[in-house]
Design an enzyme around this catalytic site. Structure first.
Site, PDB file in Angstrom:
ATOM      1  N   HIS A  49       6.911   5.340  -9.718  1.00 26.88           N
ATOM      2  CA  HIS A  49       6.585   4.639  -8.503  1.00 26.88           C
ATOM      3  C   HIS A  49       8.621   5.194  -8.152  1.00 26.88           C
ATOM      4  O   HIS A  49       9.610   4.652  -8.296  1.00 26.88           O
ATOM      5  CB  HIS A  49       7.184   3.008  -9.233  1.00 26.88           C
ATOM      6  CG  HIS A  49       6.867   2.242  -7.883  1.00 26.88           C
ATOM      7  ND1 HIS A  49       5.948   1.907  -7.004  1.00 26.88           N
ATOM      8  CD2 HIS A  49       7.648   1.502  -7.112  1.00 26.88           C
ATOM      9  CE1 HIS A  49       5.677   1.366  -5.919  1.00 26.88           C
ATOM     10  NE2 HIS A  49       6.904   0.884  -5.626  1.00 26.88           N
ATOM     11  N   SER A  94       6.388   1.726  -0.917  1.00 29.89           N
ATOM     12  CA  SER A  94       5.889  -0.080  -2.138  1.00 29.89           C
ATOM     13  C   SER A  94       5.700  -1.132  -0.963  1.00 29.89           C
ATOM     14  O   SER A  94       4.948  -1.253  -0.409  1.00 29.89           O
ATOM     15  CB  SER A  94       8.034   0.008  -2.730  1.00 29.89           C
ATOM     16  OG  SER A  94       7.673  -0.777  -3.560  1.00 29.89           O
ATOM     17  N   ALA A  95       6.528  -2.394  -1.228  1.00 25.46           N
ATOM     18  CA  ALA A  95       6.245  -3.672  -0.638  1.00 25.46           C
ATOM     19  C   ALA A  95       6.319  -3.157   1.206  1.00 25.46           C
ATOM     20  O   ALA A  95       5.364  -4.428   1.784  1.00 25.46           O
ATOM     21  CB  ALA A  95       7.504  -4.814  -1.011  1.00 25.46           C
ATOM     22  N   ASP A 117       2.299   6.295 -11.168  1.00 25.69           N
ATOM     23  CA  ASP A 117       2.471   4.889 -10.568  1.00 25.69           C
ATOM     24  C   ASP A 117       1.696   3.916 -11.156  1.00 25.69           C
ATOM     25  O   ASP A 117       0.578   4.210 -11.480  1.00 25.69           O
ATOM     26  CB  ASP A 117       2.847   5.173  -8.824  1.00 25.69           C
ATOM     27  CG  ASP A 117       2.977   3.923  -8.765  1.00 25.69           C
ATOM     28  OD1 ASP A 117       3.472   2.236  -8.859  1.00 25.69           O
ATOM     29  OD2 ASP A 117       3.081   3.765  -7.204  1.00 25.69           O
TER      30      ASP A 117
END
Length: 313
Positions: free
Chosen positions: A286, A152-153, A256
């Site tokens: 996600h 993710s991030a 996602d």
């Protein structure tokens, strides 16, 4: 990609969804209590994975947690384990399934520390690894088989750390980075994609995605190079990284909200001659693998196969 610029879904309050409140000074108050599992460094503890915390930069309040499989101690093998420098959480199960050493980096958070603060912390972590006298890394980690990974991030951070490491190779040697692993990496752009317009991701609604970019980017521009890898110096830096022979794995789901941005990233890397493989499952959302143990196991099989195929004896 769609050229439409539809607004975020107004039915989802992003602050409520993230359980944060915005303060007048630009900081946020985090209402959700994030679980903080203490480390288990004592070898007499029955856990299959040992862990310990080490400060990285005390002035920035950043730190590192090292995960070591117990069997590395029990077997006392002369064969060292691959090293994963990881940006996110959920490390213990991955540690067991992949049989590696993991260095998880606790980087600075936005909006108090906007990008590129997290990228700076990533490079500081790589420098710390190459210079540390820590006995776990010294005795059990094979620095010549290092992987950078993020989810993710953290996938965004891992990607930008890769670009920096490729252009500042003297700052990371003797680490030899064999591969980059991006799990549902967090990228975007000013143009809405079909995935964003559908806006049916239960974990990452569009309004939440927009707010996270608003809080993290140094300027309000979704075509900033930290957000959109196709702009700025990124494409040129990719051409340099291909010369180092790093392999890249991108994993995700077509459900996602960030799916099409991830597809575009894979296309960009292939155009620049980077050795990249991708695996996108159908449906999902996600972070889906983090909620279903069977999916997590399947993901770990993909990761393990990629690592084994990238190792150099």
């Amino acid at each position: 990609m769609s050229s439409q610029t539809a607004p975020s879904n107004p039915t989802v309050d992003p602050y409520q969804h993230l359980q944060i409140t915005l303060n007048a000074d630009g900081t946020i108050t985090r209402l959700r209590e994030i679980p903080n599992t203490p480390p288990t460094p004592d070898p007499s503890h029955p856990t299959p994975v040992l862990s310990k915390d080490i400060p990285l930069n005390q002035s920035n309040n950043t730190w590192i947690r090292i995960f070591l499989p117990r069997e590395a101690l029990d077997h006392n093998s002369s064969t060292k384990l691959p090293l994963i420098v990881y940006f996110h959480d959920h490390c213990a199960n991955m540690e067991i399934d992949l049989h590696v050493i993991i260095v998880s980096v606790e980087y600075r958070l936005a909006p108090e520390h906007r990008l590129p603060a997290a990228y700076d912390d990533a490079m500081e972590a790589l420098h710390w690894i190459k210079t540390t006298a820590d006995d776990w890394l010294r005795d059990y980690a094979d620095l010549s088989n290092t992987f950078i990974m993020g989810g993710s991030a953290g996938g965004n951070i891992a990607y930008h750390a890769r670009l920096r490491a490729a252009t500042e190779i003297d700052k990371v040697e003797p680490l030899v980075i064999r591969g980059l692993i991006l799990y549902q990496p967090y990228f975007g752009g000013s143009q809405r994609t079909q995935s964003e317009l559908r806006n049916n991701d239960p974990i990452l609604p569009l309004s939440v995605c927009d707010l996270m970019w608003e809080l993290s980017l140094p300027i309000v521009d979704r075509d900033h190079e930290y957000c959109n890898p196709k702009v700025g110096d990124g494409p040129q830096l990719l051409e340099k990284t291909k010369l180092l022979g790093w392999k890249v794995l991108v994993v995700g789901y077509d459900g996602d909200i960030l799916f099409e941005h991830q597809i575009e990233l894979v296309k960009l890397m292939k155009e620049k001659g980077v050795s990249v493989v991708s695996q996108f499952g159908e449906g999902g959302f996600h972070g889906k693998d983090m909620f279903e143990p069977a999916k997590t196991k399947a993901l770990h099989v993909v990761l393990k196969n990629f690592i084994l195929s990238s190792l150099v004896a």
